[in-house]
Design a protein around this motif. Structure first.
Motif, PDB file in Angstrom:
ATOM      1  N   VAL A 118       0.991  -1.175  -0.123  1.00  0.00           N
ATOM      2  CA  VAL A 118       0.000   0.056  -0.096  1.00  0.00           C
ATOM      3  C   VAL A 118       0.968   1.280   0.084  1.00  0.00           C
ATOM      4  N   GLY A 119       0.335   2.284  -0.252  1.00  0.00           N
ATOM      5  CA  GLY A 119       1.132   3.540  -0.228  1.00  0.00           C
ATOM      6  C   GLY A 119       0.328   4.681  -0.988  1.00  0.00           C
ATOM      7  N   ALA A 120       0.686   6.238  -0.875  1.00  0.00           N
ATOM      8  CA  ALA A 120       0.209   7.096  -1.304  1.00  0.00           C
ATOM      9  C   ALA A 120       0.056   6.972  -2.974  1.00  0.00           C
ATOM     10  N   ASN A 121      -0.731   7.938  -3.650  1.00  0.00           N
ATOM     11  CA  ASN A 121      -0.480   8.030  -4.938  1.00  0.00           C
ATOM     12  C   ASN A 121       0.777   8.469  -5.218  1.00  0.00           C
ATOM     13  N   GLY A 122       1.726   8.001  -6.273  1.00  0.00           N
ATOM     14  CA  GLY A 122       3.014   8.621  -6.484  1.00  0.00           C
ATOM     15  C   GLY A 122       3.940   7.960  -5.494  1.00  0.00           C
ATOM     16  N   SER A 123       3.803   7.230  -4.918  1.00  0.00           N
ATOM     17  CA  SER A 123       4.624   6.541  -4.100  1.00  0.00           C
ATOM     18  C   SER A 123       5.807   5.305  -4.709  1.00  0.00           C
ATOM     19  N   GLY A 124       5.112   4.866  -5.850  1.00  0.00           N
ATOM     20  CA  GLY A 124       6.003   4.153  -6.227  1.00  0.00           C
ATOM     21  C   GLY A 124       5.384   2.684  -6.550  1.00  0.00           C
TER      22      GLY A 124
END
Length: 622
Positions: A118-124
């Motif tokens: 998981v991760g924020a948008n743009g986190s790769g």
């Protein structure tokens, strides 16, 4: 497989490495003299992989079966011939460099459980999937987020030959661009046609191989295509899948007795076909990376789909990449991996989160994992006035509504205790609720700010807010007329408080009574009678001394019409002030209009920040 075996095998590549160093070029130089950068990259990535293995070995001495299988396929090599070309030697080094990089990240994700990234948008996250899509390691397949769900209209000779092994090779292709550069793949929609043809061909090949078997029903039931039909019927009971057609090497969906083409199906119905076939045709003991496994599907379908496919490929390890909380919470017994940071082209900072741990509810933990800025927790939910106002007032922060004041206090503390997972710091804002000075100080130490007004509804009655509403309704009003209107509102506010003074006092007592009970801790160093006596002492103090003090303070506020005191001590039901007086003196629907002005008027927001949050702003900006 033991980690010691893995390290030993990597070191065992040295003989081939030394041989490649000495490859002679036409100019008489050795390859290492001509291309030192390539050898340096090899050494760097090999050493990073060995260092990762050393770190992991501190906690465990074995890797998972799936990772061990991938390692055995890719790192246990036969010695190279002494006569190798420059092209072969350089390709060998480049392949090993990519394998080292990918294996390092697989080690960081290694587990007996499936994982979700998981991760924020743009986190790769999607870049991570692409990194493995260009894999040099056999046994890893990637199901991408972007899918071309179109079928070839006319049969192609190459379709008649495609089989399970070829599909596995395609899914492990070093670069998807090279796949589409092949003759058959001059159009991207051929991938969907190709996997449909592959599972159809598996059906015909299996029947041919078992044509002499006595039990034809058993032969049919054991076929991989029958597995696909069975799984699909569970997901979509109203759609049946026909047996494959021998000429087109495809099949038809059937609904209400009518055949129709696959291209006429919905995106969700087609993507389910894509997922099922891709997974069924994959190796039985590899790693399957799925980017956006919920695309086009509703929760009921994708939950059942991946449960079935995980069971069908129980020796495989699934790594999902998703940002949807409902999908993530639908997976059981998984590791949650936070993609915290990405640096192009191939560095990811990955952290393991504890899904389901008591400090954070799963949904909150997943939401917070995607946040790159500091957080302000507030009371309420996303539809509440607290969230709407504080989001507008502090736009440079992520405002997260979390429920009660206790939830705000607890989650602010838990967030700041887990700084290794999160990028910023957490702060809390809670209603005054007549808290003592000592209580406010102790909360401030924990980064929790207590408002000067009793509850968020009282902010809607602020003088600047009231006047902003009146200006919006009556733009022609002079400043004197505006002040007269506010004075009328204030006087009715005072009058309502005075007429209901006993109710104000009773509600004040209730709040303090509940605070005493919530904050009182049983002293184990004393007996039961002593603890009860201590509690009774505090309650009697509330009943006698504190009540008299509050009544005296309230009378002074009402007599002097001290407006800030009204906002701080008004315990009456909100409708009696905001709705009843606001609607009658200012305008109809006063509450929503006041809220709208606060959210949209930057000058008003700035005044409110200075009036009520100057100290808070000093703290969060330090």
């Amino acid at each position: 497989m033991k980690i010691e075996q893995v390290k030993s095998s990597i070191e065992g590549l040295k003989s081939n490495y030394d041989l490649i160093k000495q490859v002679k070029l036409e100019n008489g130089k050795s390859l290492i003299e001509e291309n030192r950068n390539l050898f340096a990259k090899y050494d760097k990535n090999k050493n990073e992989l060995l260092a990762t293995l050393e770190d992991i070995e501190k906690d465990k001495n074995e890797i998972s079966d799936q990772l061990g299988s991938i390692f055995s396929r890719n790192f246990l090599e036969m010695p190279l011939s002494s006569r190798i070309s420059r092209e072969y030697a350089e390709n060998f080094l480049k392949t090993k460099i990519n394998q080292f990089k990918q294996y390092k990240y697989l080690l960081l994700l290694d587990s007996s459980k499936n994982s979700i990234i998981v991760g924020a948008n743009g986190s790769g996250k999607s870049s991570f999937a692409d990194f493995f899509k260009k894999t040099e390691n056999s046994g890893i397949i990637v199901i991408p987020a972007r899918k071309y769900l179109y079928c070839q209209k006319e049969p192609n000779y190459e379709i008649l030959k495609v089989n399970k092994l070829e599909i596995q090779e395609d899914m492990e292709e070093a670069n998807t661009k090279t796949i589409y550069s092949k003759k058959f793949y001059n159009k991207p929609e051929y991938e969907f046609s190709r996997i449909i043809a592959a599972i159809s061909n598996e059906f015909f090949n299996y029947l041919k191989d078992h044509e002499k078997d006595d039990d034809r029903n058993e032969v049919y039931d054991n076929n991989i295509f029958h597995k696909f039909q069975k799984i699909y019927s569970i997901l979509f009971p109203d759609i049946s899948i026909s047996d494959p057609d021998a000429i087109s090497r495809s099949f038809y969906p059937v609904k209400n007795g009518q055949k129709y083409s696959i291209d006429q199906m919905s995106e969700g119905e087609k993507v389910a076909i894509y997922y099922i076939i891709k997974v069924l045709l994959a190796d039985d003991d590899g790693i399957i990376i799925v980017d956006e496994p919920d695309v086009y599907l509703n929760a009921a379908i994708y939950n059942r789909l991946w449960n079935i496919l995980e069971k069908e490929k129980e020796r495989c390890r699934f790594i999902y990449i998703s940002h949807r909380v409902d999908f993530i919470e639908s997976r059981n017994n998984v590791n949650l991996i936070w993609c915290k940071k990405f640096i192009y082209p191939d560095y990811w900072d990955l952290k393991q989160l504890e899904l389901g741990e008591e400090e954070f509810p799963n949904e909150l933990l997943l939401e917070l994992s995607g946040i790159k800025k500091s957080v302000i927790f507030c009371e309420g939910a996303k539809h509440s006035d607290d969230y709407k106002i504080y989001s507008a007032m502090f736009p440079e922060y992520n405002v997260v509504p979390i429920g009660t004041c206790k939830d705000v206090i607890d989650n602010t503390k838990n967030y700041n205790n887990k700084q290794k997972f999160f990028c910023g710091e957490a702060y809390g804002i809670i209603d005054n609720d007549l808290r003592t000075k000592e209580n406010r100080k102790s909360l401030a130490i924990k980064n929790v700010f207590v408002t000067d007004y009793l509850e968020i509804e009282m902010l809607l009655c602020d003088e600047d807010v009231f006047k902003a509403v009146i200006r919006g309704e009556y733009p022609s009003y002079s400043d004197n007329k505006l002040q007269d209107k506010f004075n009328e509102f204030r006087d009715k506010f005072v009058d309502t408080m005075d007429k209901n003074k006993s109710e104000v006092v009773d509600r004040w007592r209730k709040k303090l009574y509940e605070q005493i009970l919530n904050n009182k801790i049983y002293d184990t160093k004393k007996d039961m009678d002593s603890n009860i006596e201590s509690l009774n002492s505090e309650l009697n103090n509330l009943k006698n001394k504190l009540s008299l003090e509050f009544e005296g303070k309230l009378n002074k506020i009402l007599q002097e019409k001290e407006y800030s005191g009204l906002l701080k001590y008004c315990t009456l039901q909100h409708g009696m002030i905001v709705d009843a007086i606001g609607n009658s003196v200012a305008t109809g629907d006063y509450r929503n209009k006041a809220l709208s002005h606060i959210i949209s008027n930057e000058e008003l927001l700035d005044n409110l920040r200075k009036k009520y949050f100057s100290q808070f702003l000093k703290v969060i900006k330090n």
